[in-house]
Write a protein that holds these residues in place. Structure first.
Motif, mmCIF file in Angstrom:
data_model
loop_
_atom_site.group_PDB
_atom_site.id
_atom_site.type_symbol
_atom_site.label_atom_id
_atom_site.label_comp_id
_atom_site.label_asym_id
_atom_site.label_seq_id
_atom_site.Cartn_x
_atom_site.Cartn_y
_atom_site.Cartn_z
ATOM 1 N N ASP A 59 24.703 35.346 31.496
ATOM 2 C CA ASP A 59 25.931 34.591 31.816
ATOM 3 C C ASP A 59 27.053 34.947 30.847
ATOM 4 N N LYS A 60 26.737 34.893 29.566
ATOM 5 C CA LYS A 60 27.751 35.135 28.534
ATOM 6 C C LYS A 60 28.261 36.568 28.579
ATOM 7 N N LEU A 61 27.332 37.521 28.742
ATOM 8 C CA LEU A 61 27.721 38.929 28.738
ATOM 9 C C LEU A 61 28.575 39.277 29.948
ATOM 10 N N VAL A 62 28.184 38.780 31.130
ATOM 11 C CA VAL A 62 28.955 39.100 32.339
ATOM 12 C C VAL A 62 30.309 38.401 32.305
ATOM 13 N N THR A 63 30.337 37.160 31.835
ATOM 14 C CA THR A 63 31.618 36.446 31.708
ATOM 15 C C THR A 63 32.567 37.212 30.788
ATOM 16 N N GLN A 64 32.043 37.680 29.666
ATOM 17 C CA GLN A 64 32.856 38.472 28.739
ATOM 18 C C GLN A 64 33.311 39.767 29.400
ATOM 19 N N SER A 65 32.414 40.396 30.166
ATOM 20 C CA SER A 65 32.737 41.662 30.816
ATOM 21 C C SER A 65 33.825 41.497 31.864
ATOM 22 N N PRO A 67 40.781 37.285 33.306
ATOM 23 C CA PRO A 67 40.746 36.547 32.033
ATOM 24 C C PRO A 67 40.235 35.121 32.159
ATOM 25 N N LYS A 68 40.361 34.498 33.313
ATOM 26 C CA LYS A 68 39.905 33.117 33.492
ATOM 27 C C LYS A 68 38.574 33.051 34.237
ATOM 28 N N GLY A 116 37.708 50.321 44.430
ATOM 29 C CA GLY A 116 38.373 49.023 44.445
ATOM 30 C C GLY A 116 38.930 48.622 43.096
ATOM 31 N N ILE A 117 38.866 49.508 42.107
ATOM 32 C CA ILE A 117 39.372 49.229 40.761
ATOM 33 C C ILE A 117 40.494 50.215 40.440
ATOM 34 N N SER A 118 41.527 49.742 39.745
ATOM 35 C CA SER A 118 42.631 50.634 39.395
ATOM 36 C C SER A 118 43.336 50.101 38.146
ATOM 37 N N GLY A 119 44.323 50.875 37.682
ATOM 38 C CA GLY A 119 45.170 50.435 36.580
ATOM 39 C C GLY A 119 44.412 50.163 35.297
ATOM 40 N N PRO A 120 44.856 49.140 34.552
ATOM 41 C CA PRO A 120 44.227 48.820 33.261
ATOM 42 C C PRO A 120 42.735 48.542 33.382
ATOM 43 N N THR A 121 42.352 47.967 34.516
ATOM 44 C CA THR A 121 40.925 47.676 34.710
ATOM 45 C C THR A 121 40.108 48.953 34.719
ATOM 46 N N ALA A 122 40.651 49.992 35.336
ATOM 47 C CA ALA A 122 39.949 51.272 35.384
ATOM 48 C C ALA A 122 39.745 51.822 33.981
ATOM 49 N N THR A 144 36.931 32.481 39.602
ATOM 50 C CA THR A 144 37.885 33.499 39.138
ATOM 51 C C THR A 144 39.215 32.907 38.723
ATOM 52 N N ASN A 145 39.430 31.650 39.064
ATOM 53 C CA ASN A 145 40.708 31.008 38.739
ATOM 54 C C ASN A 145 40.446 29.668 38.056
ATOM 55 N N PRO A 146 41.301 29.289 37.108
ATOM 56 C CA PRO A 146 41.110 28.012 36.408
ATOM 57 C C PRO A 146 41.188 26.834 37.383
#
Length: 553
Positions: A376-382, A389-390, A464-470, A418-420
């Motif tokens: 849980d902790k590792l995937v949340t951090q990832s 971020p949220k 499906g991933i691009s930009g800073p995430t990539a 994925t959202n607060p």
């Protein structure tokens, strides 16, 4: 690690011989160039299914071989030793596919079944496909990911063995229960038959004795008459009998021997004959004196013999076989009673095996819950690093004693927000396509770190991933490549630029035929390829500058 891959006449590849190094290797190329062909070919060496379409058109067969260094892979070395396929420091897998679709597999030059190739391949390479994150929506795959991360191999084996014992006992109980009614009916019949035979109580050999005595008594009158006639002829006849005639002959022989001593032997023989006749007459006399005609005893014998024959007909055996048949029926009756006792024992054994299974399943469940919290902790951090971020990720592990399977009694569900302000919900209901890709990739990278497989392949997992995430994905894969050999097929320059080395896939027409090639790029060529990925066919000063920047780690 994978050191070399040779491909001959596979799909649109005529010939490729590729040497690989440790770290992260980026693989890029234009769409349709065949970036995944090398990985597909390697998959055949690892035991994947093949068919005739694998062979390059016009060729008689395809051949793929992969050379691995196994010095740092103790599990693979042990497997090779256990199967008498050890070859010092390396291992060579080879696969040939004929044009008719038939294939052969080899390990270190030794022909082996495809299952052996697959078994060893799982210890050498782990492949993560571009659609892996879709499989993550399925509960069973979520369970597999958690178990892979926790390395639950031993616990899963114990649970599977306990489950198998439980199912075997359950099947035996079901068999006994299904035949219970049949056994009850059979037991009632057997009890009646055995009681009837017990009451008659025929002894071994008794029927033959009864039959002989019955025959003697039935012919009693004839026996008496013949005995009297025999005695008359032997010794009691008034006019002449054998004994008196022999006496006269003996007297004559005694007189004759006085005249000629050679006739003495005749006298001796006549004397012996006389003695035999006298003994026969005496024996016949004794037999006659004991011969009684008892009508009541005869009737009893006749009745018992008749009952024996009637029972024999009833059981479809001969009267002489009736005693053995009686014993057989009693044994069958005892066996049915034993089955009833066994039924009670099986019911107790089933409950014991169920409890044993639950104990093993609970151990597995407790371990899953412990590792789920860690994951849980590792995937949340990832996922936070992957531009969520949220985001928050958790694994819900629920143990249900009534649910029994070879994989345990747990239901596992990946929950995410994925959202607060949004509650945790199943990943299939919350995550968008891009979010699902990022979460899936994060889980794959994290679980890959825990798996002992020395070579990992990520085939376009960054879709499906691009930009800073990539860029974050690229750094994650590069970090993974510091301790594990990583191959990444990608179309993203941010990911490709993080590779320790870079290979380019190109497709060209030669002599009217299409061929795919793969080459290793030097520093300048890498910059050009990253610039192409950044700007398309038109390479500008800006794209080249951006490409150089991507390579500055």
């Amino acid at each position: 690690m994978l050191c070399q891959l040779s491909i001959n006449n596979y799909a649109i590849v005529r010939f490729l011989e590729l040497d690989f190094r440790p770290g992260m290797t980026s693989i890029t190329g234009e769409t349709g160039a065949g970036k995944s062909i090398a990985i597909d070919a390697l998959g055949l060496c690892l035991g994947n299914r093949s068919d005739a379409s694998s062979v390059r058109p016009g060729a008689g067969k395809a051949e793929i071989s992969a050379r691995f260094s196994v010095d740092d892979i103790p599990l693979a070395k042990r497997w090779l030793e256990d199967n008498d396929l050890d070859a010092e420091h390396e291992c060579i897998l080879r696969r040939t596919i004929n044009a008719d679709g038939r294939s052969r597999a080899y390990i270190n030059g030794n022909p082996v079944p495809l299952q052996q190739l697959k078994s060893l391949g799982q210890l050498l390479v782990g492949i993560h496909g571009q659609h892996a994150h879709h499989a993550m929506l399925k509960s069973e795959h979520q369970l597999t990911l958690l178990d892979s991360y926790a390395n639950h191999k031993l616990l899963l084996e114990n649970v599977a063995k306990s489950y198998q014992r439980y199912k075997q006992t359950q099947s035996e109980l079901k068999r006994l229960q299904q035949s219970s009614q049949e056994r009850i009916a059979r037991k009632q019949l057997l009890q009646y038959q055995v009681e009837e035979l017990d009451e008659f109580a025929l002894q071994p050999g008794e029927f033959d004795e009864i039959e002989a005595e019955h025959k003697r008594l039935a012919n009693g009158s004839a026996l008496i008459e013949n005995c009297q006639q025999g005695l008359y002829l032997l010794s009691e006849g008034e006019d002449a009998n054998v004994e008196s005639l022999l006496n006269k002959a003996v007297m004559l022989a005694d007189e004759l021997k006085d005249y000629d001593p050679e006739l003495e032997s005749i006298g001796n023989m006549l004397n012996e004959a006389l003695i035999s006749v006298q003994e026969s007459a005496a024996e016949l006399q004794r037999y006659q004196s004991h011969l009684e005609l008892d009508p009541e005893h005869f009737a009893q014998l006749e009745q018992r013999m008749s009952q024996a024959m009637q029972l024999a007909r009833k059981h479809i055996v001969s009267p002489q076989e009736l005693v053995a048949h009686h014993t057989k029926l009693k044994q069958e009756l005892d066996a049915i009673d034993g089955d009833n006792s066994k039924l009670e024992g099986i019911e107790q054994e089933l409950e014991a095996s169920r409890q044993a299974y639950i104990a093993q399943a609970q151990k597995l469940s407790q371990s899953r819950s412990r590792y789920a919290k860690e994951l849980d902790k590792l995937v949340t951090q990832s996922i936070k690093e992957l531009n969520m971020p949220k985001g928050k990720f958790t694994i819900d592990v629920n143990f249900c004693e009534q649910t029994m399977s070879p994989l345990g009694s747990d239901s596992v569900e990946f929950l995410v927000t994925t959202n607060p302000g949004q509650p945790l919900q199943p990943i299939s209901k919350v995550a968008s396509g891009g979010e699902l890709s990022r979460i899936g990739l994060g889980i794959q990278v994290i679980t890959a770190r825990k798996v002992s497989t020395p070579t990992l392949i990520f085939d376009e997992v960054d879709v499906g991933i691009s930009g800073p995430t990539a860029a974050v994905v690229g750094r994650m894969l590069r970090q993974l490549g510091e301790s594990t050999q990583v191959f990444c097929v990608t179309h993203l320059p941010q990911v490709a630029g993080n590779g320790h080395q870079h290979m380019f896939v190109n497709k060209a027409n030669k002599g009217g035929q299409t061929e795919t090639s793969m080459t290793s790029l030097d520093a300048d060529q890498r910059i050009e390829e990253l610039a192409r990925l950044l700007g398309g066919d038109t390479i500008t000063t800006n794209t080249l500058a951006n490409a150089k920047e991507l390579l500055q780690h």
